[in-house]
Motif scaffolding. Structure first.
Motif, PDB file in Angstrom:
ATOM      1  N   ASP A 197       0.880  -1.176   0.000  1.00 40.05           N
ATOM      2  CA  ASP A 197       0.000   0.000   0.000  1.00 40.05           C
ATOM      3  C   ASP A 197       0.919   1.229   0.000  1.00 40.05           C
ATOM      4  O   ASP A 197       1.341   1.706   1.040  1.00 40.05           O
ATOM      5  CB  ASP A 197      -0.861  -0.061   1.280  1.00 40.05           C
ATOM      6  CG  ASP A 197      -1.904   1.029   1.320  1.00 40.05           C
ATOM      7  OD1 ASP A 197      -2.041   1.772   0.324  1.00 40.05           O
ATOM      8  OD2 ASP A 197      -2.576   1.150   2.362  1.00 40.05           O
ATOM      9  N   LYS A 198       1.241   1.732  -1.205  1.00 38.61           N
ATOM     10  CA  LYS A 198       2.350   2.696  -1.346  1.00 38.61           C
ATOM     11  C   LYS A 198       1.902   4.154  -1.334  1.00 38.61           C
ATOM     12  O   LYS A 198       0.756   4.472  -1.614  1.00 38.61           O
ATOM     13  CB  LYS A 198       3.076   2.421  -2.671  1.00 38.61           C
ATOM     14  CG  LYS A 198       3.733   1.050  -2.735  1.00 38.61           C
ATOM     15  CD  LYS A 198       4.371   0.824  -4.082  1.00 38.61           C
ATOM     16  CE  LYS A 198       3.345   0.844  -5.192  1.00 38.61           C
ATOM     17  NZ  LYS A 198       3.924   0.725  -6.524  1.00 38.61           N
ATOM     18  N   MET A 199       2.889   5.020  -1.075  1.00 38.05           N
ATOM     19  CA  MET A 199       2.680   6.474  -1.085  1.00 38.05           C
ATOM     20  C   MET A 199       2.319   6.981  -2.485  1.00 38.05           C
ATOM     21  O   MET A 199       1.529   7.913  -2.651  1.00 38.05           O
ATOM     22  CB  MET A 199       3.985   7.137  -0.611  1.00 38.05           C
ATOM     23  CG  MET A 199       4.000   8.637  -0.655  1.00 38.05           C
ATOM     24  SD  MET A 199       5.681   9.303  -0.546  1.00 38.05           S
ATOM     25  CE  MET A 199       5.998   9.188   1.185  1.00 38.05           C
ATOM     26  N   GLY A 200       2.930   6.381  -3.503  1.00 43.14           N
ATOM     27  CA  GLY A 200       2.700   6.823  -4.882  1.00 43.14           C
ATOM     28  C   GLY A 200       2.884   5.661  -5.845  1.00 43.14           C
ATOM     29  O   GLY A 200       3.024   4.507  -5.416  1.00 43.14           O
ATOM     30  N   LEU A 201       2.904   5.952  -7.136  1.00 45.41           N
ATOM     31  CA  LEU A 201       3.020   4.922  -8.166  1.00 45.41           C
ATOM     32  C   LEU A 201       2.046   3.785  -7.901  1.00 45.41           C
ATOM     33  O   LEU A 201       2.405   2.608  -7.975  1.00 45.41           O
ATOM     34  CB  LEU A 201       4.459   4.377  -8.215  1.00 45.41           C
ATOM     35  CG  LEU A 201       5.453   5.133  -9.088  1.00 45.41           C
ATOM     36  CD1 LEU A 201       6.835   4.504  -8.992  1.00 45.41           C
ATOM     37  CD2 LEU A 201       5.014   5.168 -10.552  1.00 45.41           C
ATOM     38  N   ARG A 202       0.817   4.143  -7.590  1.00 49.88           N
ATOM     39  CA  ARG A 202      -0.153   3.136  -7.158  1.00 49.88           C
ATOM     40  C   ARG A 202      -0.676   2.318  -8.336  1.00 49.88           C
ATOM     41  O   ARG A 202      -1.227   1.229  -8.145  1.00 49.88           O
ATOM     42  CB  ARG A 202      -1.285   3.804  -6.393  1.00 49.88           C
ATOM     43  CG  ARG A 202      -0.774   4.481  -5.113  1.00 49.88           C
ATOM     44  CD  ARG A 202      -1.899   5.031  -4.295  1.00 49.88           C
ATOM     45  NE  ARG A 202      -2.775   3.988  -3.789  1.00 49.88           N
ATOM     46  CZ  ARG A 202      -2.640   3.383  -2.605  1.00 49.88           C
ATOM     47  NH1 ARG A 202      -1.663   3.702  -1.808  1.00 49.88           N
ATOM     48  NH2 ARG A 202      -3.500   2.458  -2.217  1.00 49.88           N
ATOM     49  N   ALA A 203      -0.496   2.829  -9.553  1.00 50.22           N
ATOM     50  CA  ALA A 203      -0.907   2.069 -10.728  1.00 50.22           C
ATOM     51  C   ALA A 203       0.161   1.053 -11.142  1.00 50.22           C
ATOM     52  O   ALA A 203      -0.041   0.281 -12.077  1.00 50.22           O
ATOM     53  CB  ALA A 203      -1.198   3.023 -11.887  1.00 50.22           C
ATOM     54  N   SER A 204       1.288   1.090 -10.455  1.00 50.67           N
ATOM     55  CA  SER A 204       2.347   0.111 -10.698  1.00 50.67           C
ATOM     56  C   SER A 204       2.328  -0.874  -9.533  1.00 50.67           C
ATOM     57  O   SER A 204       2.791  -0.556  -8.445  1.00 50.67           O
ATOM     58  CB  SER A 204       3.702   0.828 -10.765  1.00 50.67           C
ATOM     59  OG  SER A 204       4.752  -0.114 -10.765  1.00 50.67           O
ATOM     60  N   PRO A 205       1.764  -2.079  -9.737  1.00 52.08           N
ATOM     61  CA  PRO A 205       1.593  -2.984  -8.601  1.00 52.08           C
ATOM     62  C   PRO A 205       2.930  -3.473  -8.044  1.00 52.08           C
ATOM     63  O   PRO A 205       3.859  -3.774  -8.800  1.00 52.08           O
ATOM     64  CB  PRO A 205       0.788  -4.146  -9.191  1.00 52.08           C
ATOM     65  CG  PRO A 205       0.929  -4.045 -10.659  1.00 52.08           C
ATOM     66  CD  PRO A 205       1.256  -2.634 -10.996  1.00 52.08           C
ATOM     67  N   THR A 206       3.004  -3.535  -6.720  1.00 48.76           N
ATOM     68  CA  THR A 206       4.209  -4.023  -6.036  1.00 48.76           C
ATOM     69  C   THR A 206       3.753  -5.088  -5.047  1.00 48.76           C
ATOM     70  O   THR A 206       2.931  -4.794  -4.175  1.00 48.76           O
ATOM     71  CB  THR A 206       4.889  -2.882  -5.266  1.00 48.76           C
ATOM     72  OG1 THR A 206       5.102  -1.790  -6.160  1.00 48.76           O
ATOM     73  CG2 THR A 206       6.224  -3.316  -4.677  1.00 48.76           C
ATOM     74  N   ALA A 207       4.291  -6.298  -5.187  1.00 49.78           N
ATOM     75  CA  ALA A 207       3.759  -7.399  -4.373  1.00 49.78           C
ATOM     76  C   ALA A 207       4.860  -8.183  -3.679  1.00 49.78           C
ATOM     77  O   ALA A 207       6.029  -8.115  -4.045  1.00 49.78           O
ATOM     78  CB  ALA A 207       2.941  -8.332  -5.262  1.00 49.78           C
ATOM     79  N   GLN A 208       4.424  -8.916  -2.663  1.00 56.56           N
ATOM     80  CA  GLN A 208       5.306  -9.905  -2.035  1.00 56.56           C
ATOM     81  C   GLN A 208       4.846 -11.277  -2.526  1.00 56.56           C
ATOM     82  O   GLN A 208       3.653 -11.547  -2.586  1.00 56.56           O
ATOM     83  CB  GLN A 208       5.155  -9.794  -0.519  1.00 56.56           C
ATOM     84  CG  GLN A 208       6.424 -10.132   0.215  1.00 56.56           C
ATOM     85  CD  GLN A 208       6.292  -9.892   1.715  1.00 56.56           C
ATOM     86  OE1 GLN A 208       5.743 -10.726   2.419  1.00 56.56           O
ATOM     87  NE2 GLN A 208       6.801  -8.780   2.196  1.00 56.56           N
ATOM     88  N   LEU A 209       5.813 -12.104  -2.827  1.00 58.81           N
ATOM     89  CA  LEU A 209       5.532 -13.361  -3.529  1.00 58.81           C
ATOM     90  C   LEU A 209       6.027 -14.535  -2.691  1.00 58.81           C
ATOM     91  O   LEU A 209       7.203 -14.549  -2.292  1.00 58.81           O
ATOM     92  CB  LEU A 209       6.344 -13.309  -4.830  1.00 58.81           C
ATOM     93  CG  LEU A 209       5.955 -14.128  -6.017  1.00 58.81           C
ATOM     94  CD1 LEU A 209       4.649 -13.608  -6.596  1.00 58.81           C
ATOM     95  CD2 LEU A 209       7.058 -13.990  -7.079  1.00 58.81           C
ATOM     96  N   LYS A 249       9.995  10.270  -5.104  1.00 60.09           N
ATOM     97  CA  LYS A 249      10.617   9.764  -3.870  1.00 60.09           C
ATOM     98  C   LYS A 249      11.095   8.322  -4.033  1.00 60.09           C
ATOM     99  O   LYS A 249      12.224   7.990  -3.659  1.00 60.09           O
ATOM    100  CB  LYS A 249       9.627   9.880  -2.693  1.00 60.09           C
ATOM    101  CG  LYS A 249      10.188   9.480  -1.341  1.00 60.09           C
ATOM    102  CD  LYS A 249      11.350  10.356  -0.921  1.00 60.09           C
ATOM    103  CE  LYS A 249      12.532   9.561  -0.449  1.00 60.09           C
ATOM    104  NZ  LYS A 249      13.724  10.389  -0.172  1.00 60.09           N
ATOM    105  N   VAL A 250      10.242   7.479  -4.614  1.00 57.45           N
ATOM    106  CA  VAL A 250      10.616   6.055  -4.679  1.00 57.45           C
ATOM    107  C   VAL A 250      11.762   5.818  -5.669  1.00 57.45           C
ATOM    108  O   VAL A 250      12.489   4.839  -5.583  1.00 57.45           O
ATOM    109  CB  VAL A 250       9.385   5.168  -5.004  1.00 57.45           C
ATOM    110  CG1 VAL A 250       8.993   5.237  -6.466  1.00 57.45           C
ATOM    111  CG2 VAL A 250       9.655   3.731  -4.572  1.00 57.45           C
TER     112      VAL A 250
END
Ligand code: COS
Length: 380
Positions: free
Chosen positions: A198-210, A356-357
């Protein structure tokens, strides 16, 4: 298919500029608000042959110089960072497979990414392993004619939307030489998404733990069909990936200049447009100068790469300088807009969160300084 002639490259950049203005920029906010990967825009990029610009034609690429590819990324970043990042990360994975894979792997795994029918994910980090990548602990254990993968991978861009995953895992002892790279497909057993960040920005770029729990890979899924090369694969791919981030962040900085310059011309205070106040025009002058320097740095690094020189140091320099520039410039752009810059009525607050990221991923800027410092110490 585009060719390397400068005029045709100019046409390519004009084409991208039009696409960004008409299709990308107007839709970026909605994708961000809805936390939705811009699949429709990705498919449009693929249909315009824009997902494989720097790759050889025998795997469906356009064989264009890296410099041209970066200029396209810059323009895409000016429109929508999440989309530009998708191209950059996909290129990172495809490059690793093209450079280090067997012919079968190039055709089966790199080609779909280059053509844009698939999308790649690069799985290096783990919950306890970030900057010290050689300490990773995800393991691939050989049992007869298959590897069984177990462990957790973290910060995976495109986790959940990717078609193939390049997973770095341990096949040998501790350290860099015990790492291998394995190709997994999205729908295979033993691979599940643990959580979406659940990120501060770039929310349309999914970031996951696998989570990998016994995911099976036959030996032909081992990149290059060779154990122990994984760390070199990871690091050499990141050299180019970091240049991609440099270009994307320059595009974000440019977008911040576009908006803040327009605002400074339109907004009037003390009976004059804001741009006629030196306090504002000096801010804009610094912003424009820093962007110019950032753009020239990534282009010169790309030129060296296109000419076949060793580029680890300049790639880190470009990543460091361009992303720090994007952070400063987007912060100052908010300042130029004043109170409204801090609201969602204008996109500059989004650019600031996106910048930032970029100082963090694909190697924090502290790691870039470490790489540059080591190269200086070695005299290279
Ligand atoms: N290209 C090819 N090989 C490389 C390389 C590169 N750019 N960089 C390092 N290598 C090789 C080295 O030559 C060395 O091989 P030999 O043992 O055969 O000489 C091996 O890899 C180990 O290199 P090194 O000793 O430099 O590794 P370190 O453990 O000290 O790690 C850093 C180096 C810190 C630079 C690396 O771990 C790193 O980049 N960390 C950040 C990770 C990162 O960017 N994560 C983001 C993931 S995507 S969000």
């Amino acid at each position: 298919m585009v060719h390397t002639l400068p005029e045709e490259q100019r046409h390519l950049l004009e084409l991208v500029e039009g696409f960004v203005a008409n299709e990308v920029r107007p839709r970026a906010d909605a994708y961000e608000r809805e936390d939705r990967f811009p699949r429709e825009l990705w498919d449009q990029l693929a249909s315009m042959d824009l997902t494989g610009l720097p790759f050889p034609e025998d795997i469906g690429g356009s064989a264009l110089p890296y410099r041209t590819y970066l200029m396209v990324l810059d323009e895409l970043g000016r429109g929508f960072a999440a989309l530009a990042l998708a191209v950059s990360v996909n290129t990172l994975v495809a490059w690793a497979i093209d450079r280090w894979g067997t012919e079968d792997q190039r055709q089966a795994f790199a080609r779909p990414l280059v053509e844009g029918s698939g999308i790649g994910a690069y799985c290096l980090s783990e919950p306890d392993v970030g900057s010290d990548a050689a300490a990773l602990s995800c393991r691939a254990t050989r049992d007869g004619d298959a590897y069984h993968l177990n462990g957790v991978k973290a910060w995976i861009t495109h986790g959940g939307v990717a078609s193939s995953y390049l997973v770095f895992c341990r096949t040998g002892d501790v350290g860099a030489s015990g790492i291998s790279a394995v190709l997994l497909e999205a729908d295979q057993d033993g691979m599940t998404i643990l959580k979406h960040e659940d990120k501060m920005g770039l929310r349309a770029s999914p970031t996951a733990q696998l989570a990998l729990e016994g995911a099976v890979a036959t030996p032909d899924r081992l990149l290059g069909e060779q154990e122990g090369i994984g760390f070199k694969v990871a690091m050499s791919a990141l050299d180019g990936g970091r240049l991609g981030i440099a270009a994307v962040s320059t595009g974000v900085a440019q977008a911040a200049l576009d908006v803040s310059l327009r605002y400074a011309k339109e907004r009037t205070q003390f009976c004059r447009p804001n741009i006629e106040h030196q306090g504002v025009s000096f801010l804009l002058a610094d912003i424009a100068t820093q962007i110019e320097a950032a753009r020239e740095l990534y282009k010169s690094a790309a030129d060296r790469r296109d000419r076949g020189f060793e580029v680890g140091k300049v790639c880190s320099m470009a990543k460091l300088f361009c992303t720090d520039t994007a952070m400063r410039v987007t912060t100052d752009a908010v300042q130029v807009l004043g109170g409204v810059g801090y609201t969602k009525d204008f996109p500059v607050e989004r650019y600031m969160r996106e910048a930032k990221v970029m100082q963090i991923f694909e190697g924090t800027n502290q790691i870039q300084r470490l790489v540059i410092g080591r190269k200086l110490a070695q005299g290279s």
